[in-house]
Design a protein around this motif. Structure first.
Motif, PDB file in Angstrom:
ATOM      1  N   THR A 129       0.119  -0.769   0.186  1.00  0.00           N
ATOM      2  CA  THR A 129      -0.107  -0.201   0.030  1.00  0.00           C
ATOM      3  C   THR A 129       0.785   1.434   0.245  1.00  0.00           C
ATOM      4  OG1 THR A 129      -1.414  -0.860   1.045  1.00  0.00           O
ATOM      5  CG2 THR A 129      -1.580   1.713   1.581  1.00  0.00           C
ATOM      6  N   GLY A 130       0.275   2.632  -1.030  1.00  0.00           N
ATOM      7  CA  GLY A 130       0.859   3.520  -1.237  1.00  0.00           C
ATOM      8  C   GLY A 130       2.516   3.245  -1.371  1.00  0.00           C
ATOM      9  N   ALA A 131       2.757   2.436  -1.849  1.00  0.00           N
ATOM     10  CA  ALA A 131       4.572   2.127  -2.552  1.00  0.00           C
ATOM     11  C   ALA A 131       4.684   2.325  -3.796  1.00  0.00           C
ATOM     12  CB  ALA A 131       5.300   0.577  -1.994  1.00  0.00           C
ATOM     13  N   GLY A 142       9.055 -12.841  -6.248  1.00  0.00           N
ATOM     14  CA  GLY A 142       9.487 -12.957  -4.466  1.00  0.00           C
ATOM     15  C   GLY A 142       8.933 -11.480  -4.193  1.00  0.00           C
ATOM     16  N   LYS A 143      10.049 -10.584  -4.264  1.00  0.00           N
ATOM     17  CA  LYS A 143       9.794  -9.649  -3.307  1.00  0.00           C
ATOM     18  C   LYS A 143       8.771  -8.412  -3.325  1.00  0.00           C
ATOM     19  CE  LYS A 143      15.134  -9.594  -3.858  1.00  0.00           C
ATOM     20  NZ  LYS A 143      15.236  -9.330  -2.897  1.00  0.00           N
ATOM     21  N   VAL A 144       9.284  -8.033  -2.084  1.00  0.00           N
ATOM     22  CA  VAL A 144       7.795  -7.339  -1.575  1.00  0.00           C
ATOM     23  C   VAL A 144       8.404  -5.557  -1.212  1.00  0.00           C
ATOM     24  CG1 VAL A 144       6.178  -7.185   0.095  1.00  0.00           C
ATOM     25  CG2 VAL A 144       6.929  -9.744  -0.237  1.00  0.00           C
ATOM     26  N   ILE A 145       7.704  -4.961  -1.991  1.00  0.00           N
ATOM     27  CA  ILE A 145       8.228  -3.666  -1.746  1.00  0.00           C
ATOM     28  C   ILE A 145       7.155  -3.189  -0.038  1.00  0.00           C
ATOM     29  CG2 ILE A 145       8.041  -1.276  -1.543  1.00  0.00           C
ATOM     30  CD1 ILE A 145       8.076  -2.092  -5.201  1.00  0.00           C
ATOM     31  N   PRO A 146       7.791  -2.872   0.940  1.00  0.00           N
ATOM     32  CA  PRO A 146       7.292  -2.234   2.534  1.00  0.00           C
ATOM     33  C   PRO A 146       6.204  -1.374   1.342  1.00  0.00           C
ATOM     34  CG  PRO A 146       8.983  -2.672   3.008  1.00  0.00           C
ATOM     35  CD  PRO A 146       9.701  -2.730   1.537  1.00  0.00           C
ATOM     36  N   PRO A 147       5.105  -1.291   2.764  1.00  0.00           N
ATOM     37  CA  PRO A 147       4.223   0.097   2.561  1.00  0.00           C
ATOM     38  C   PRO A 147       5.116   1.218   2.615  1.00  0.00           C
ATOM     39  CG  PRO A 147       3.701  -1.463   3.820  1.00  0.00           C
ATOM     40  CD  PRO A 147       5.109  -1.877   3.594  1.00  0.00           C
TER      41      PRO A 147
END
Length: 194
Positions: A129-131, A142-147
């Motif tokens: 969210t909001g990234a 599989g990578k995740v950008i945090p909020p």
């Protein structure tokens, strides 16, 4: 198959699944929507986009925009894999901005997020969210950008956290595209009637 609500767009069933497009959405001429695809209220799919829900589903949430030339696809089941999977859908939340010529493949883009022009989000990736995934960036599987973070580069890495002004700009872009879609639809309606 043509849908009279969206003249010039290609909207096709696949394996018995027909795209479900809200009446208030905008699908531009030249866009291709295939199979298990859901497009929410006031969302917009722009010229020359391809959304192919043939081996899993695609969802585009309310007021999100998928800009010109973008390709959205999914990952199908892999029962033969060492660890069998059911595949991966592509889910785009509400009020998202997907920039021109982006590729979103079996990834999740949460509410209020931004994918820059020419960026690529790969299988199992998540833009929280909001990234923001910056223009031309490559978000690896599989990578995740945090909020609220901005990631750039190939492969994408953290640049910095977004400030309130940048988050407000994403909301502004989402609202602007809702209005732009109304204007394009009115222009196209005028052409088909005249």
């Amino acid at each position: 198959m043509n849908d009279p609500r969206f003249p010039g767009a290609t909207i096709l069933p696949f394996d018995g699944k027909l795209p479900r497009i809200h009446d208030s959405a905008f699908v531009a001429p030249g866009a291709c929507i295939i199979g298990d695809v859901t497009i929410g209220p006031e969302a917009s799919i722009w010229y020359k986009c391809v959304l192919r829900g043939d081996i899993h589903r695609i969802e585009v949430g309310a007021r999100s925009n998928v800009q010109d030339g973008t390709v959205i696809h999914v990952e199908g089941p892999r029962p033969e894999a060492a660890v069998p999977t059911d595949g991966l859908p592509t889910i785009i939340g509400e009020d998202c901005v997907i920039g021109h010529m982006a590729i979103v493949h079996a990834a999740v883009v949460e509410d209020g997020s931004f994918v820059g022009m020419g960026a690529v989000a790969m299988d199992g990736a998540r833009i929280s969210t909001g990234a923001m995934l910056g223009a031309g960036a490559l978000l690896s599987p599989g990578k995740v950008i945090p909020p609220g973070e901005i990631w750039v580069g190939r492969p994408a890495r953290l640049l910095r956290a977004q400030d309130d002004a940048q988050i407000a700009k994403i909301r502004f872009q989402s609202a602007r595209y809702v209005e732009l879609a109304r204007r394009h639809r009115a222009m196209l309606d005028g052409e088909t009637q005249g």
